[in-house]
Scaffold this active site. Structure first.
Site, short mmCIF file in Angstrom:
data_model
loop_
_atom_site.label_atom_id
_atom_site.label_comp_id
_atom_site.label_asym_id
_atom_site.label_seq_id
_atom_site.Cartn_x
_atom_site.Cartn_y
_atom_site.Cartn_z
N ARG A 80 0.83 -1.21 0.00
CA ARG A 80 0.00 0.00 0.00
C ARG A 80 0.86 1.26 0.00
O ARG A 80 0.59 2.25 -0.70
CB ARG A 80 -0.94 -0.02 1.22
CG ARG A 80 -1.92 1.10 1.33
CD ARG A 80 -3.03 1.04 0.29
NE ARG A 80 -2.73 1.80 -0.92
CZ ARG A 80 -3.08 1.46 -2.14
NH1 ARG A 80 -3.77 0.37 -2.38
NH2 ARG A 80 -2.76 2.20 -3.16
N LYS A 129 2.53 25.07 -4.70
CA LYS A 129 1.33 24.48 -4.09
C LYS A 129 1.48 22.96 -4.06
O LYS A 129 0.73 22.22 -4.71
CB LYS A 129 0.08 24.90 -4.87
CG LYS A 129 -0.18 26.40 -4.74
CD LYS A 129 -1.29 26.87 -5.64
CE LYS A 129 -1.43 28.38 -5.52
NZ LYS A 129 -2.25 28.96 -6.57
N LYS A 183 5.42 40.10 -5.38
CA LYS A 183 3.96 40.04 -5.58
C LYS A 183 3.32 41.34 -5.08
O LYS A 183 4.02 42.21 -4.54
CB LYS A 183 3.40 38.84 -4.84
CG LYS A 183 3.92 37.52 -5.38
CD LYS A 183 3.09 36.38 -4.84
CE LYS A 183 3.56 35.10 -5.49
NZ LYS A 183 2.48 34.13 -5.60
N GLU A 198 5.26 40.10 -10.40
CA GLU A 198 3.88 39.79 -10.75
C GLU A 198 3.16 41.09 -11.10
O GLU A 198 3.25 42.06 -10.35
CB GLU A 198 3.22 39.12 -9.54
CG GLU A 198 1.78 38.78 -9.72
CD GLU A 198 1.18 38.24 -8.42
OE1 GLU A 198 1.40 37.06 -8.12
OE2 GLU A 198 0.52 39.01 -7.71
N ASP A 233 -0.70 37.99 -13.83
CA ASP A 233 -1.54 37.30 -12.86
C ASP A 233 -3.02 37.44 -13.19
O ASP A 233 -3.53 38.56 -13.26
CB ASP A 233 -1.24 37.88 -11.46
CG ASP A 233 -1.94 37.07 -10.39
OD1 ASP A 233 -1.98 35.84 -10.52
OD2 ASP A 233 -2.47 37.68 -9.44
#
Ligand code: 13P
Ligand code: SF4
Length: 636
Positions: free
Chosen positions: A104, A139, A171, A200, A223
């Protein structure tokens, strides 16, 4: 074989494996210990339940070995390879209790990483005809950054910054804190002159501010902009700074975003919304794992049908399939082989356009069959008859008589309908093995050439013939060029490309030359011009094979073509050093759809007097397509 950075991957995976073992096995696997004898030996097969891209085999192997060092793990495919449902991914054998306890955990790693690689490959394929690269983001699952990013690379994507420490990314919050874009960049540059800077921007005003900075920043992130704004941003930037699009880019929309001309598209979903690839492990007693001998069955049917049957196989086929072929070759040789056989049944192990070419050239009474009728070609699919006809109509409107001005040339990787289009318009087919002769002929017939669907083969060939780039025009289906641009063009290129060969990049050439001094880089002309220009040689599949076969022992090769062929050359020529040009060797998924089971299925039916998966072309299309193909075969 593969030149991957195993150690950083395993270094990162080791603590995660220990954590998973502590979490899942802890003091022991109560069930297996109760049921299996302590000395039971088992064998397991990890099998794909759905189509996808494999990533994480070294991690899965490390899991099994960590649970018991005597477990043998044999990978049957490479990381980065596409698999079809039912395909064997790996085999494991060893102490039964440990094997079941590790199952597993190993699958959890492998399924998650393969899920990331699979989604990445879908995005990479969707932008294959553009110059945009697919990037990941931060992420990632906490703790799994290295594994997630490795899986993205196996899917053919590129990594964005690793973490906060290896790049400056300014940013909106940083801009607000610094009091504006210009002071934010100035501060970052002063503090960390060693790091690349990306800024950005949320609108075109901010973009213009960043573009006013000298020296320019390394990258600008657009963005959450809409398509129209991205188009404007690309034209305002005019190539001065690489552009990255970020924010909610979907698989459906990514092609349009890439077509704007941006350089990078970052997609958080690659790693934040992972859908595991469906894999399972089937376990049996070690002695029982005997696969049915399909190769012997092929041999039996071949001897039963004798001269009535011929099997043709393209060089990109799986080993077990190509071993069954009576003739193997590149697309040019196979087209010739198809005209020379008198066999009643031609079973074509290749992709659909190749079998279709054989069907067009077949004599009356011959039948061409393909083991999987859905094995298409990504490149061939980039041009439909309707779209090419619409472009031709525009050429007609500009010149009055397109037939007098243009010789249409279709790469053999195209539908029968497009070959017929060429037949009707006094055009011709070419393959990668004869593109130069064909293009030369085409330009003796009329002043210009309309070449489809592979822009790279067209550009590379025309360039090598001395045609300057400013006399070549890349067609844009959505925004067709105006009359002035069309009149200036000697060669019009359809914007198609092969998703396999497009994955070779110039930096691969640089890296391989550094790693293997003296290496000869040889690539297929479906690769981008920037790659072909840097390579030592370019040519068809057969040309690549001939060069390797003729080279003295000890020659070093980096080969930029489909990986099954590269792996076969590695095995056939141990006296030479052969590596894939890319760090993640690309496989053609559709070539891999032809398997021993579906070949046997077609042959069994034939033996029983039934035709399955016969490739048929209507008489009218076949007539015109044959004219264009025969013209090619006469030329060389
Ligand atoms: P060859 O003409 O070299 O066989 O190439 C066919 C093909 O599909 C390459 O991707
Ligand atoms: Fe088509 Fe590319 Fe596969 Fe060749 S390698 S069959 S061009 S998708």
């Amino acid at each position: 074989m593969m030149r991957q950075e195993m150690s950083p991957l395993l270094h990162a995976a080791q603590p995660l494996i220990d954590l998973a073992i502590a979490e899942d096995i802890g003091p022991g696997d109560a069930t297996s210990e109760a049921i299996l004898a302590a000395d039971a030996v088992l064998t397991g097969q990890i099998v794909a339940k759905s189509a996808g891209v494999i990533a994480g085999l070294p991690v899965a192997e490390a899991v099994f070995r960590r649970v018991h060092p005597d477990i043998e793990f044999t990978a049957c495919v490479d990381d980065g390879q596409e698999v079809v449902p039912g395909e064997l991914v790996a085999e494991v054998s060893g102490p039964g209790r440990s094997l079941l306890a590790a199952e597993r955990i190993a699958l959890n790693f492998l399924q998650r990483m393969s899920g990331i690689a699979t989604l990445t490959r879908r995005f990479v394929d969707a932008v294959a005809c553009t110059s945009a690269a697919i990037l990941d983001t931060r992420k990632t699952l906490p703790g799994y950054r290295v594994l997630d990013k490795y899986a993205v690379r196996m899917g053919g994507g590129m990594n964005h910054r690793k973490s906060l420490y290896d790049m400056i990314l300014i940013k909106d919050n940083h801009i607000a804190a610094a009091g504006g874009i210009i002071p934010a960049v100035a501060r970052a540059r002063a503090a960390r002159p060693d790091l690349p800077i990306e800024v950005e921007v949320r609108n075109l005003d901010e973009l213009r501010q960043v573009l006013s900075i000298t020296p320019p920043v390394e990258r600008i992130m657009l963005d959450n902009m809409g398509l129209e704004e991205i188009h404007l941003a690309v034209s305002i930037t005019a190539g001065r700074v690489p552009l990255e699009v970020s924010g909610n880019v979907t698989l459906e929309g990514v092609g349009e975003v890439a077509a704007t001309g941006v350089d990078y598209i970052s997609v958080g979903a690659l790693t934040h919304s992972v859908k595991a690839l469906d894999l399972s492990m089937e376990v049996g007693q070690a002695e029982e794992a005997v696969a049915p001998d399909l190769s012997s069955r092929v041999a039996e049917i071949k001897s039963m049908l004798g001269k009535r049957l011929v099997i043709l196989g393209h060089h990109y086929q799986r080993d077990e399939v190509i071993a069954c072929a009576d003739f193997r070759g590149d697309s040019l040789k196979l087209a010739r082989d198809a005209t020379q056989t008198d066999a009643e049944f031609i079973v074509f192990c290749g992709v659909h356009f190749m079998a279709e070419t054989a069907a067009i050239l077949a004599k009356p009474g011959q039948h061409v069959l393909i083991p999987d009728a859905t094995a298409g070609c990504y490149l061939a699919d980039t041009a439909t008859l309707e779209a090419v006809q619409a472009a031709w109509d525009i050429l007609e409107a500009v010149f009055g008589d397109a037939d007098a001005e243009f010789t249409p040339v279709t790469y053999v990787n195209s539908s029968a309908a497009l070959k017929a289009f060429c037949g009707r318009h006094n055009g011709v087919v070419c393959t990668s093995g004869n593109a130069t002769q064909v293009l030369r002929w085409a330009l003796t017939q009329r002043p210009r050439v309309f070449f489809f669907p592979d822009q790279h083969l067209g550009r590379n060939t025309a360039k090598q013939m001395g045609i300057p780039l400013n006399e070549m025009l890349l067609w844009d289906v959505h925004h067709p060029p105006g009359p002035a641009a069309i009149r200036q063009a000697r060669v019009i290129l359809w914007p198609g490309a092969c998703n396999v060969h497009q994955r070779f990049r110039p930096e691969h050439v640089t890296a391989v030359r550094e790693q293997f001094p003296g290496v000869r880089v040889i690539v297929h002309p479906e690769c981008k011009m920037e790659v072909v220009d840097l390579a030592d040689d370019a040519g068809s599949t057969a040309h690549i094979i001939r060069q390797v076969e003729a080279a003295p022992p000890g020659t070093r090769w980096a080969i930029g073509t489909e990986s099954r062929l590269v792996h076969r050359l590695q095995r056939d020529h141990p006296e030479q050093l052969i590596v894939s040009l890319a760090d993640v060797p690309p496989f053609c998924r559709t070539m891999g759809q032809i398997t021993l089971p579906n070949l046997v299925h077609v042959l069994e039916a034939l033996a029983g007097g039934e035709l399955v998966n016969e490739v048929l072309v209507d008489a009218e299309t076949a007539h015109w397509a044959r004219i264009a193909l025969e013209r090619m075969l006469e030329l060389g």
